[in-house]
Write a protein that holds these residues in place. Structure first.
Motif, PDB file in Angstrom:
ATOM      1  N   SER A   1      -2.033   1.128  -8.372  1.00  0.00           N
ATOM      2  CA  SER A   1      -1.692   1.777  -7.103  1.00  0.00           C
ATOM      3  C   SER A   1      -2.924   2.013  -6.237  1.00  0.00           C
ATOM      4  O   SER A   1      -4.051   2.127  -6.730  1.00  0.00           O
ATOM      5  CB  SER A   1      -0.998   3.114  -7.371  1.00  0.00           C
ATOM      6  N   LEU A   2      -2.687   2.128  -4.951  1.00  0.00           N
ATOM      7  CA  LEU A   2      -3.747   2.442  -3.996  1.00  0.00           C
ATOM      8  C   LEU A   2      -4.376   3.794  -4.331  1.00  0.00           C
ATOM      9  O   LEU A   2      -5.588   3.972  -4.206  1.00  0.00           O
ATOM     10  CB  LEU A   2      -3.189   2.441  -2.567  1.00  0.00           C
ATOM     11  N   GLU A   3      -3.565   4.721  -4.813  1.00  0.00           N
ATOM     12  CA  GLU A   3      -4.071   6.052  -5.161  1.00  0.00           C
ATOM     13  C   GLU A   3      -5.129   5.972  -6.264  1.00  0.00           C
ATOM     14  O   GLU A   3      -6.107   6.712  -6.240  1.00  0.00           O
ATOM     15  CB  GLU A   3      -2.919   6.973  -5.593  1.00  0.00           C
ATOM     16  N   ARG A   4      -4.930   5.096  -7.240  1.00  0.00           N
ATOM     17  CA  ARG A   4      -5.937   4.928  -8.302  1.00  0.00           C
ATOM     18  C   ARG A   4      -7.236   4.396  -7.734  1.00  0.00           C
ATOM     19  O   ARG A   4      -8.322   4.796  -8.168  1.00  0.00           O
ATOM     20  CB  ARG A   4      -5.423   4.003  -9.402  1.00  0.00           C
ATOM     21  N   TRP A   5      -7.158   3.489  -6.771  1.00  0.00           N
ATOM     22  CA  TRP A   5      -8.371   2.967  -6.128  1.00  0.00           C
ATOM     23  C   TRP A   5      -9.086   4.093  -5.387  1.00  0.00           C
ATOM     24  O   TRP A   5     -10.317   4.217  -5.488  1.00  0.00           O
ATOM     25  CB  TRP A   5      -8.019   1.835  -5.161  1.00  0.00           C
ATOM     26  N   VAL A   6      -8.343   4.896  -4.659  1.00  0.00           N
ATOM     27  CA  VAL A   6      -8.938   5.979  -3.884  1.00  0.00           C
ATOM     28  C   VAL A   6      -9.585   7.002  -4.816  1.00  0.00           C
ATOM     29  O   VAL A   6     -10.675   7.511  -4.540  1.00  0.00           O
ATOM     30  CB  VAL A   6      -7.886   6.633  -2.959  1.00  0.00           C
ATOM     31  N   GLU A   7      -8.948   7.312  -5.955  1.00  0.00           N
ATOM     32  CA  GLU A   7      -9.510   8.251  -6.926  1.00  0.00           C
ATOM     33  C   GLU A   7     -10.864   7.775  -7.448  1.00  0.00           C
ATOM     34  O   GLU A   7     -11.729   8.587  -7.759  1.00  0.00           O
ATOM     35  CB  GLU A   7      -8.565   8.411  -8.120  1.00  0.00           C
ATOM     36  N   ARG A   8     -11.059   6.496  -7.560  1.00  0.00           N
ATOM     37  CA  ARG A   8     -12.294   5.938  -8.128  1.00  0.00           C
ATOM     38  C   ARG A   8     -13.264   5.439  -7.063  1.00  0.00           C
ATOM     39  O   ARG A   8     -14.226   4.749  -7.357  1.00  0.00           O
ATOM     40  CB  ARG A   8     -11.934   4.818  -9.093  1.00  0.00           C
ATOM     41  N   LYS A   9     -13.023   5.821  -5.821  1.00  0.00           N
ATOM     42  CA  LYS A   9     -13.823   5.333  -4.698  1.00  0.00           C
ATOM     43  C   LYS A   9     -15.307   5.653  -4.864  1.00  0.00           C
ATOM     44  O   LYS A   9     -16.161   4.795  -4.642  1.00  0.00           O
ATOM     45  CB  LYS A   9     -13.274   5.933  -3.408  1.00  0.00           C
ATOM     46  N   VAL A  10     -15.641   6.858  -5.250  1.00  0.00           N
ATOM     47  CA  VAL A  10     -17.043   7.245  -5.402  1.00  0.00           C
ATOM     48  C   VAL A  10     -17.709   6.397  -6.483  1.00  0.00           C
ATOM     49  O   VAL A  10     -18.823   5.897  -6.300  1.00  0.00           O
ATOM     50  CB  VAL A  10     -17.157   8.755  -5.727  1.00  0.00           C
ATOM     51  N   ARG A  11     -17.032   6.194  -7.575  1.00  0.00           N
ATOM     52  CA  ARG A  11     -17.588   5.393  -8.664  1.00  0.00           C
ATOM     53  C   ARG A  11     -17.687   3.920  -8.286  1.00  0.00           C
ATOM     54  O   ARG A  11     -18.587   3.216  -8.723  1.00  0.00           O
ATOM     55  CB  ARG A  11     -16.737   5.555  -9.925  1.00  0.00           C
ATOM     56  N   LEU A  12     -16.753   3.419  -7.476  1.00  0.00           N
ATOM     57  CA  LEU A  12     -16.779   2.024  -7.055  1.00  0.00           C
ATOM     58  C   LEU A  12     -18.080   1.682  -6.345  1.00  0.00           C
ATOM     59  O   LEU A  12     -18.664   0.631  -6.570  1.00  0.00           O
ATOM     60  CB  LEU A  12     -15.603   1.723  -6.118  1.00  0.00           C
ATOM     61  N   GLY A  13     -18.532   2.547  -5.468  1.00  0.00           N
ATOM     62  CA  GLY A  13     -19.775   2.296  -4.754  1.00  0.00           C
ATOM     63  C   GLY A  13     -20.963   2.197  -5.684  1.00  0.00           C
ATOM     64  O   GLY A  13     -21.774   1.274  -5.580  1.00  0.00           O
ATOM     65  N   ARG A  14     -21.072   3.142  -6.596  1.00  0.00           N
ATOM     66  CA  ARG A  14     -22.200   3.157  -7.543  1.00  0.00           C
ATOM     67  C   ARG A  14     -22.127   2.031  -8.555  1.00  0.00           C
ATOM     68  O   ARG A  14     -23.144   1.594  -9.078  1.00  0.00           O
ATOM     69  CB  ARG A  14     -22.226   4.475  -8.313  1.00  0.00           C
ATOM     70  N   PHE A  15     -20.927   1.588  -8.878  1.00  0.00           N
ATOM     71  CA  PHE A  15     -20.736   0.646  -9.971  1.00  0.00           C
ATOM     72  C   PHE A  15     -21.390  -0.709  -9.700  1.00  0.00           C
ATOM     73  O   PHE A  15     -22.016  -1.289 -10.568  1.00  0.00           O
ATOM     74  CB  PHE A  15     -19.241   0.449 -10.242  1.00  0.00           C
ATOM     75  N   PHE A  16     -21.241  -1.222  -8.504  1.00  0.00           N
ATOM     76  CA  PHE A  16     -21.691  -2.577  -8.221  1.00  0.00           C
ATOM     77  C   PHE A  16     -23.181  -2.662  -7.918  1.00  0.00           C
ATOM     78  O   PHE A  16     -23.817  -3.665  -8.203  1.00  0.00           O
ATOM     79  CB  PHE A  16     -20.868  -3.183  -7.093  1.00  0.00           C
ATOM     80  N   ALA A  17     -23.766  -1.624  -7.344  1.00  0.00           N
ATOM     81  CA  ALA A  17     -25.217  -1.597  -7.105  1.00  0.00           C
ATOM     82  C   ALA A  17     -25.614  -0.180  -6.701  1.00  0.00           C
ATOM     83  O   ALA A  17     -24.841   0.551  -6.084  1.00  0.00           O
ATOM     84  CB  ALA A  17     -25.619  -2.587  -6.019  1.00  0.00           C
ATOM     85  N   LYS A  18     -26.827   0.179  -7.024  1.00  0.00           N
ATOM     86  CA  LYS A  18     -27.342   1.504  -6.692  1.00  0.00           C
ATOM     87  C   LYS A  18     -27.468   1.632  -5.168  1.00  0.00           C
ATOM     88  O   LYS A  18     -27.876   0.702  -4.488  1.00  0.00           O
ATOM     89  CB  LYS A  18     -28.708   1.692  -7.343  1.00  0.00           C
ATOM     90  N   GLY A  19     -27.082   2.789  -4.661  1.00  0.00           N
ATOM     91  CA  GLY A  19     -27.228   3.062  -3.240  1.00  0.00           C
ATOM     92  C   GLY A  19     -26.088   2.557  -2.372  1.00  0.00           C
ATOM     93  O   GLY A  19     -26.193   2.586  -1.150  1.00  0.00           O
TER      94      GLY A  19
END
Length: 184
Positions: free
Chosen positions: A139-157
């Motif tokens: 669901s889109l809600e699961r993506w939104v819940e993990r939004k902060v982690r998504l940014g950090r996950f792929f590269a720092k900053g």
């Protein structure tokens, strides 16, 4: 057209040609030609068919490889690696970024999210990426819940922005910076 030139297709065609040449040589009595071509052709054909059955085509690359080369080279090297990973043929995977999405708990075994396209962005903040996903059963809600982690996950900053495209699609924007926003 790109489907025809996949490694699986090329191996299948080569194996098929060798097998046909071997069969014709056998039927015409050319033992010197029939034995090696059939001996190599059939296993190559079967290997190619196996590759075709587990093939995952590359995500569509919206931005040409040369357009933002300088910005890409100045950005985090993880982003360049990400582009390389999703724009090549993959074998034995259900979807691009499978292990990353599993680690982020954005995976569903039966109907996983599918990366459709990737675009390089040159924003006022710097170089970033846009990844368009078919949501599948996540669901889109699961993506939104993990939004902060998504940014950090792929590269720092990096920060992640999620843009709801309606229906079963979303855009994940990976941009430089620290703030997180949701665009719907």
């Amino acid at each position: 057209m790109k489907d025809f030139f996949s490694p699986g297709s090329l191996v299948t065609v080569a194996g098929g040609i060798l097998t046909v040449v071997g069969a014709i040589a056998y039927s015409t009595g050319s033992a010197n030609l029939s034995l090696p071509t059939i001996f190599y052709g059939i296993p190559i054909l079967l290997g190619g068919l196996a590759l075709k059955s587990s093939e995952l085509p590359p995500a569509i690359r919206i931005t040409s490889a040369n357009l933002l080369r300088r910005q890409r080279e100045a950005a985090a090297p993880e982003l360049s690696t990400l582009i390389g990973d999703v724009t090549r043929w993959r074998y034995g995977q259900k979807a691009h970024l499978e292990s990353s999405l599993e680690a982020l708990k954005l995976w569903d075994d039966d109907n996983p999210p599918r990366l459709e396209e990737i675009e390089e962005l040159d924003t006022k903040d710097g170089y970033g990426l846009r990844l368009r996903f078919q949501l599948g059963s996540v669901s889109l809600e699961r993506w939104v819940e993990r939004k902060v982690r998504l940014g950090r996950f792929f590269a720092k900053g990096l920060r992640a922005e999620i843009k709801d495209l309606g229906g079963d699609q979303l855009d994940l924007l990976l941009l430089p910076g620290q703030t997180n926003q949701v665009h719907e």
